[in-house]
Design a protein around this motif. Structure first.
Motif, PDB file in Angstrom:
ATOM      1  N   GLY A 315       0.782  -1.228   0.000  1.00  0.00           N
ATOM      2  CA  GLY A 315       0.000   0.000   0.000  1.00  0.00           C
ATOM      3  C   GLY A 315       0.811   1.274   0.000  1.00  0.00           C
ATOM      4  N   ALA A 316       2.152   1.179   0.043  1.00  0.00           N
ATOM      5  CA  ALA A 316       2.973   2.386   0.090  1.00  0.00           C
ATOM      6  C   ALA A 316       2.800   3.228  -1.176  1.00  0.00           C
ATOM      7  N   GLU A 317       2.715   2.575  -2.337  1.00  0.00           N
ATOM      8  CA  GLU A 317       2.580   3.321  -3.585  1.00  0.00           C
ATOM      9  C   GLU A 317       1.233   4.014  -3.675  1.00  0.00           C
ATOM     10  N   LEU A 321       0.864   8.051  -4.194  1.00  0.00           N
ATOM     11  CA  LEU A 321       0.132   8.679  -5.296  1.00  0.00           C
ATOM     12  C   LEU A 321      -1.060   9.487  -4.787  1.00  0.00           C
ATOM     13  N   ALA A 322      -1.677   9.034  -3.691  1.00  0.00           N
ATOM     14  CA  ALA A 322      -2.741   9.831  -3.072  1.00  0.00           C
ATOM     15  C   ALA A 322      -2.172  11.149  -2.538  1.00  0.00           C
ATOM     16  N   LEU A 323      -0.982  11.076  -1.959  1.00  0.00           N
ATOM     17  CA  LEU A 323      -0.290  12.280  -1.495  1.00  0.00           C
ATOM     18  C   LEU A 323      -0.065  13.250  -2.652  1.00  0.00           C
ATOM     19  N   ARG A 341       1.447   8.239   6.185  1.00  0.00           N
ATOM     20  CA  ARG A 341       1.201   6.820   5.921  1.00  0.00           C
ATOM     21  C   ARG A 341       2.235   6.236   4.967  1.00  0.00           C
ATOM     22  N   SER A 342       2.548   6.988   3.930  1.00  0.00           N
ATOM     23  CA  SER A 342       3.505   6.472   2.953  1.00  0.00           C
ATOM     24  C   SER A 342       4.875   6.288   3.590  1.00  0.00           C
ATOM     25  N   HIS A 347       9.761   0.839   2.443  1.00  0.00           N
ATOM     26  CA  HIS A 347      10.896   0.080   2.957  1.00  0.00           C
ATOM     27  C   HIS A 347      12.104   1.003   3.128  1.00  0.00           C
ATOM     28  N   PRO A 348      12.959   0.726   4.102  1.00  0.00           N
ATOM     29  CA  PRO A 348      14.099   1.615   4.372  1.00  0.00           C
ATOM     30  C   PRO A 348      15.013   1.821   3.162  1.00  0.00           C
ATOM     31  N   GLN A 349      15.155   0.794   2.298  1.00  0.00           N
ATOM     32  CA  GLN A 349      16.068   0.939   1.166  1.00  0.00           C
ATOM     33  C   GLN A 349      15.538   1.868   0.084  1.00  0.00           C
ATOM     34  N   MET A 350      14.266   2.264   0.170  1.00  0.00           N
ATOM     35  CA  MET A 350      13.682   3.124  -0.853  1.00  0.00           C
ATOM     36  C   MET A 350      13.960   4.595  -0.518  1.00  0.00           C
ATOM     37  N   ARG A 351      15.245   4.956  -0.558  1.00  0.00           N
ATOM     38  CA  ARG A 351      15.676   6.281  -0.117  1.00  0.00           C
ATOM     39  C   ARG A 351      15.137   7.383  -1.029  1.00  0.00           C
TER      40      ARG A 351
END
Length: 427
Positions: A315-317, A321-323, A341-342, A347-351
């Motif tokens: 649900g992060a994406e 995109l809602a943001l 929320r995002s 995940h931590p690696q998604m810098r």
């Protein structure tokens, strides 16, 4: 004029799994390797060869075709214009033909110095080759998530796309393997496209997009078609072209894959919502986000999916995109909620994504005139990303402009200016 079909060429194409379009594409690439510029053949050119309407292609085309097939043009069923059935080839011609076939055989099978020339392909290409490419693709995705769309990543992805295409000509393969190689090439090219979008090099991104779309069509891979058209929607959104963005997203959303797997439907609806943010249609944005949420809830978490779908799965994406959509609409309180929320789900690696959403969170807070929290949030963006990532740099500069407009004589403006100076000098 009566023509005789080139059955030798047809037989070779059938044996090695080439369609008219894919053979034309392979010869065009071979021409590019010879001259530095791609050839101009298409499927109709190859169909003319097969039908016998063109019995002796031009010299450059013949050389490229020989490089692709490992066979001489004569062995492929073509007839030289000067040759007649009553005139045997001269000893000099025969010697030249033998030298050419030996050279071509050496190019195609360099390791087989004692092999008979031109008729044998060096090895059989299999799914293990595809698996090796997939591992490299996973590395590309991981690098993108850490660093974002830098030129080096774009170049590596494009080179790997070429490697996948070169395997098409390196040996025999089943149609399943050939389709998978085209899918791999399309996947790498789509990553090059995404890297160019991320670095705001939109003209280059469009060029990558066109090649990726052609490769995806040859692969018949629905997932990669979805990725490319969905990226096209994002490209046009960043270019400020809402009609094109919505149309590209519609192509992705109408693929039958979205009916088989609701997680793809979720991503399609969410990206449509972000594009709809350009139209200032709050009702349409809310409807698209509701459809995305409903699809996410229906999705089977246990299904195997491409590595680039990782952020969609939890649900992060969708939150990202809602943001973006609500920030574009000026719904700052809702944008802030989706930002928190995002950031909790990424995940931590998604810098790269964390930096972008942190900058968006700061903008949402500033939009509510929460100046001190907004500055504190913006200062959390890592300085290396702030300095080196084109999208993040642009967003933070926009934040500074909005801050000066909101509180022109505030000490907060000086605080931000001093902080920004620490990374703008290295940008």
């Amino acid at each position: 004029m009566d023509t005789t079909r080139n059955t030798a060429l047809e037989a070779w194409m059938a044996e090695h799994g080439f369609s008219s379009n894919s053979l034309a594409a392979a010869v065009n690439r071979a021409v590019e390797q010879l001259t530095g510029r791609p050839g101009g053949l298409d499927g109709s050119s190859v169909r003319a060869w097969k039908a016998g309407r063109v019995m002796w292609p031009k010299s450059l085309t013949r050389k490229a075709l020989e490089d692709v097939t490992g066979l001489s043009a004569v062995a492929l069923g073509f007839v030289p214009r000067s040759r007649t059935t009553s005139t045997p080839a001269s000893p000099h011609q025969e010697d030249s033909d033998m030298k050419r076939r030996t050279l071509v055989g050496g190019i195609v099978a360099a390791a087989a110095s004692a092999a008979t020339p031109s008729t044998a392909w060096p090895r059989r290409i299999g799914m293990s080759d595809v698996d090796r490419l997939q591992k490299r693709f996973t590395e590309i995705i991981a690098s993108d998530q850490r660093h974002g769309g830098r030129l080096g990543l774009e170049q590596r992805a494009a080179a790997l796309a070429d490697d996948a295409l070169n395997l098409q000509n390196a040996g025999t393969a089943t149609q399943r393997v050939r389709n998978s190689l085209y899918a791999s090439a399309a996947a790498f090219r789509s990553s090059a496209m995404w890297a160019a979008i991320d670095s705001r090099r939109y003209d280059v991104a469009e060029a990558h997009m066109r090649e990726a779309q052609a490769l995806a069509e040859m692969s018949s891979d629905q997932a990669i078609k979805f990725r490319i058209w969905s990226h096209a929607g994002t490209l046009y959104r960043h270019m400020g072209r809402p009609a094109d963005s919505l149309a590209a997203n519609d192509v992705a959303r109408n693929l039958h894959l979205t009916r088989r797997d609701p997680l793809f439907a979720c991503l399609g609806h969410a990206r449509q919502a972000a594009s709809l943010g350009l139209t200032n249609d709050t009702t349409a944005v809310r409807h698209a986000l509701a459809c995305a949420q409903e699809a996410l809830e229906r999705a089977d978490p246990g299904l195997a999916r491409p590595v680039w779908m990782t952020a969609v799965r939890n649900g992060a994406e969708l939150e990202t995109l809602a943001l973006a959509a609500h920030l574009r609409l000026g719904n700052f309180a809702q944008a802030e909620t989706h930002a928190h929320r995002s950031l909790a789900l990424l995940h931590p690696q998604m810098r790269r994504d964390r930096a972008i959403n942190t900058a968006r969170l700061a903008a949402a807070q500033l939009g509510q005139r929460d100046i001190e929290p907004a500055i504190a949030t913006a200062m959390k963006v890592p300085s290396d990303i702030a300095a080196q990532h084109a999208r993040v740099t642009r967003m933070l500069r926009g934040f500074g402009t909005a801050l000066r407009a909101t509180a022109p004589r505030s000490a907060a403006v000086r605080t931000w200016a001093e902080h920004a100076a620490t990374w703008t000098t290295t940008a």
